[in-house]
Design an enzyme around this catalytic site. Sequence first.
Site, PDB file in Angstrom:
ATOM      1  CB  THR A   1      -0.822   0.206   1.371  1.00  0.00           C
ATOM      2  OG1 THR A   1      -1.894  -1.679   1.142  1.00  0.00           O
ATOM      3  CG2 THR A   1      -1.557   1.103   1.101  1.00  0.00           C
ATOM      4  CB  VAL A   2       3.193   2.355   2.793  1.00  0.00           C
ATOM      5  CG1 VAL A   2       3.652   4.384   2.746  1.00  0.00           C
ATOM      6  CG2 VAL A   2       2.007   2.422   3.209  1.00  0.00           C
TER       7      VAL A   2
ATOM      8  CD  GLU B   1       5.440  13.780  10.388  1.00  0.00           C
ATOM      9  OE1 GLU B   1       5.996  14.727  10.707  1.00  0.00           O
ATOM     10  OE2 GLU B   1       4.569  13.261  11.173  1.00  0.00           O
TER      11      GLU B   1
ATOM     12  N   GLY C   1      -6.746  -1.413   2.833  1.00  0.00           N
ATOM     13  CA  GLY C   1      -4.982  -0.848   3.503  1.00  0.00           C
ATOM     14  C   GLY C   1      -5.439  -0.559   3.919  1.00  0.00           C
TER      15      GLY C   1
ATOM     16  CE  LYS D   1      -0.284   3.585  14.119  1.00  0.00           C
ATOM     17  NZ  LYS D   1      -1.129   3.839  13.241  1.00  0.00           N
TER      18      LYS D   1
ATOM     19  N   GLY E   1      -4.211   4.580   4.828  1.00  0.00           N
ATOM     20  CA  GLY E   1      -4.994   4.311   3.994  1.00  0.00           C
ATOM     21  C   GLY E   1      -3.584   5.186   2.857  1.00  0.00           C
TER      22      GLY E   1
HETATM   23  P1  NAP Z   1       1.689  -4.530   2.412  1.00  0.00           P
HETATM   24  O1  NAP Z   1       0.499  -3.357   1.718  1.00  0.00           O
HETATM   25  O2  NAP Z   1       1.804  -5.320   3.746  1.00  0.00           O
HETATM   26  O3  NAP Z   1       3.138  -3.850   1.758  1.00  0.00           O
HETATM   27  C1  NAP Z   1       4.433  -4.393   1.897  1.00  0.00           C
HETATM   28  C2  NAP Z   1       5.439  -4.552   1.159  1.00  0.00           C
HETATM   29  O4  NAP Z   1       6.475  -5.049   1.449  1.00  0.00           O
HETATM   30  C3  NAP Z   1       4.568  -5.935   0.437  1.00  0.00           C
HETATM   31  O5  NAP Z   1       5.434  -5.285  -0.808  1.00  0.00           O
HETATM   32  C4  NAP Z   1       5.869  -7.062   0.857  1.00  0.00           C
HETATM   33  O6  NAP Z   1       6.673  -7.748  -0.736  1.00  0.00           O
HETATM   34  C5  NAP Z   1       6.452  -6.172   1.611  1.00  0.00           C
HETATM   35  N1  NAP Z   1       7.571  -7.002   1.801  1.00  0.00           N
HETATM   36  C6  NAP Z   1       6.455  -7.250   3.386  1.00  0.00           C
HETATM   37  N2  NAP Z   1       7.647  -7.994   3.793  1.00  0.00           N
HETATM   38  C7  NAP Z   1       8.857  -8.574   3.487  1.00  0.00           C
HETATM   39  C8  NAP Z   1      10.708  -9.128   3.687  1.00  0.00           C
HETATM   40  N3  NAP Z   1      10.546  -8.904   4.902  1.00  0.00           N
HETATM   41  N4  NAP Z   1      11.637  -8.796   2.501  1.00  0.00           N
HETATM   42  C9  NAP Z   1      10.809  -8.371   2.053  1.00  0.00           C
HETATM   43  N5  NAP Z   1       9.792  -7.750   0.814  1.00  0.00           N
HETATM   44  C10 NAP Z   1       9.399  -7.737   2.013  1.00  0.00           C
HETATM   45  O7  NAP Z   1       1.778  -3.066   4.414  1.00  0.00           O
HETATM   46  P2  NAP Z   1       1.721  -1.361   3.643  1.00  0.00           P
HETATM   47  O8  NAP Z   1       0.049  -1.342   4.265  1.00  0.00           O
HETATM   48  O9  NAP Z   1       2.785  -0.754   2.828  1.00  0.00           O
HETATM   49  O10 NAP Z   1       2.679  -1.175   5.253  1.00  0.00           O
HETATM   50  C11 NAP Z   1       4.066  -0.574   5.464  1.00  0.00           C
HETATM   51  C12 NAP Z   1       4.386  -0.317   6.330  1.00  0.00           C
HETATM   52  O11 NAP Z   1       4.054   1.125   7.079  1.00  0.00           O
HETATM   53  C13 NAP Z   1       3.812  -0.730   7.991  1.00  0.00           C
HETATM   54  O12 NAP Z   1       4.983  -0.911   8.496  1.00  0.00           O
HETATM   55  C14 NAP Z   1       2.526   0.295   8.271  1.00  0.00           C
HETATM   56  O13 NAP Z   1       2.118  -0.251   9.496  1.00  0.00           O
HETATM   57  C15 NAP Z   1       3.398   1.146   7.634  1.00  0.00           C
HETATM   58  N6  NAP Z   1       1.727   1.660   7.736  1.00  0.00           N
HETATM   59  C16 NAP Z   1       0.851   1.942   6.634  1.00  0.00           C
HETATM   60  C17 NAP Z   1       0.037   2.629   6.712  1.00  0.00           C
HETATM   61  C18 NAP Z   1      -1.192   2.271   5.936  1.00  0.00           C
HETATM   62  O14 NAP Z   1      -2.003   2.774   5.505  1.00  0.00           O
HETATM   63  N7  NAP Z   1      -1.394   0.731   5.097  1.00  0.00           N
HETATM   64  C19 NAP Z   1      -0.274   3.581   6.946  1.00  0.00           C
HETATM   65  C20 NAP Z   1       0.948   3.525   8.401  1.00  0.00           C
HETATM   66  C21 NAP Z   1       2.241   3.233   8.052  1.00  0.00           C
HETATM   67  P3  NAP Z   1       5.117  -8.623  -1.479  1.00  0.00           P
HETATM   68  O15 NAP Z   1       3.945  -7.836  -2.382  1.00  0.00           O
HETATM   69  O16 NAP Z   1       5.800  -9.343  -2.291  1.00  0.00           O
HETATM   70  O17 NAP Z   1       4.517  -9.828  -0.088  1.00  0.00           O
HETATM   71  N1  HSE Z   2      -2.888   0.527  10.215  1.00  0.00           N
HETATM   72  C1  HSE Z   2      -2.671   0.986  10.862  1.00  0.00           C
HETATM   73  C2  HSE Z   2      -4.356   1.838  11.188  1.00  0.00           C
HETATM   74  C3  HSE Z   2      -1.792   1.710   9.676  1.00  0.00           C
HETATM   75  O1  HSE Z   2      -5.177   1.058  10.980  1.00  0.00           O
HETATM   76  O2  HSE Z   2      -3.842   2.813  11.854  1.00  0.00           O
HETATM   77  C4  HSE Z   2      -2.115   2.812  10.137  1.00  0.00           C
HETATM   78  O3  HSE Z   2      -0.621   3.177  11.012  1.00  0.00           O
END
Ligand code: NAP
Ligand code: HSE
Length: 396
Positions: free
Chosen positions: A11-12, A127, A185, A203, A300
Amino acid sequence: MIGIGLLGYGTVGQGLYKIVSERRDQLSYILSDEMEVLRVLVRDLDKKRDVEIDKDKLTLDFERILDDSNISIIVEVTGDLEKGYNYIRRALEKGKHVVTANKAIVSAYFEELSTLASNKGVYFLYEASVGGGIPLIKPLKDIISFNEVSSIEGILNGTCNFILTKMTEEGLSYQDVLKEAQRLGYAEEDPSSDVEGMDTLRKLRILSTLGFGGVITEDDILCDGIENISDLDIKLLKGKNRVVKLIASTYAFADGYCSIVQPRAVEVGSYFANVNLAFNSIGIRGNYIGDLKLFGSGAGMLPTANAVLTDCIDVVLKNQNLETPLRGKGLKNNNKEIFGRYYIRLDSGTEEAFEDVIIEKLHEEPLCFLTREIRLMDLLDKIASYEEGAYSIIGL
Ligand code: NAP
Ligand code: HSE
């Protein structure tokens, strides 16, 4: 050229790639140089991605990113705690700047990684790790440079807030809304860290450690999530003109602090009652700034990627201090002094053990009631000594 090595294309990661591609010219203008994502680490090279990318950029090998001298900034958005931590540590040791959205890593290794970055003279910025798209960490760093922060309180998890809003306003079931939050997401790969409160706790650990200048670890924070909250709880509290929110609070006192993540039934019309869906909001109180409220998308793709990109821009423009913002003061934990009034649901058993605290019964089977003001630890002791079945505790 400003080369970015992106760890994770979910997602990010895809959000960041999309914005950097769409805003190439504007970025070149403000940075006086071209910014480009040169390589992207993933687990599965053949997975279908929503945001198209040249397959040659994808790699399974972190060393290719670490050893690429054209890459000066590593953006870690894998969500993997242990591997992500190792990638970040090795990148900092090698003198690369690191930007991450991974609060699990920041929370677990905050002091170590901040000190390492500072010693190496590189940036470690996060951030997006708290409050998603809300500019929060950088304003907080500015505030603490000369204010004394006395409290931080907020709704910090988009998934939980989305679930509670949909359960309250549309009467949808917990499981159905959780699935929708995953599809959008918002949720972590393992959503138990969202609904059990760990994501919010991490957090709060980051905000309180920064805000109070101490070391407030995950173990120093009391935590309860939303997984036990039932339709009945929501309905009964609605009848008392209240809505349930997962709230993180931390308060500083002369000799210490208390820190807690708990579901709370706030009055309809109050500030947090109006923070709905995946929005987050954080209130910070400081001696000069007074009461500050920040509000925005807590999760998101694009809001979070926006926050990641602002960190990358700060790295290039050297907009932040390279010194660690952490002060490491010794602070006393005062969680045993948390008092409050509570809504309780007991799924089995009798009310005998609670007779001295019940002020109003709302339901017979299961037994649901409101308490008088009581020390939280005493209430938890009562529940632990009596109750074997499920229960829910919601602060008022
Ligand atoms: P996600 O959609 O699950 O994506 C994770 C990505 O990282 C995927 O592309 C996955 O690869 C890759 N990955 C996971 N483990 C790996 C590893 N060991 N080695 C190499 N690649 C790896 O996660 P996300 O929602 O983008 O979130 C990413 C981070 O941002 C998390 O720490 C989350 O807490 C934080 N965050 C997310 C949000 C949000 O709204 N989603 C908001 C704030 C912070 P594959 O695609 O090949 O499986
Ligand atoms: N899983 C987290 C949430 C992503 O729902 O707030 C943002 O940090």
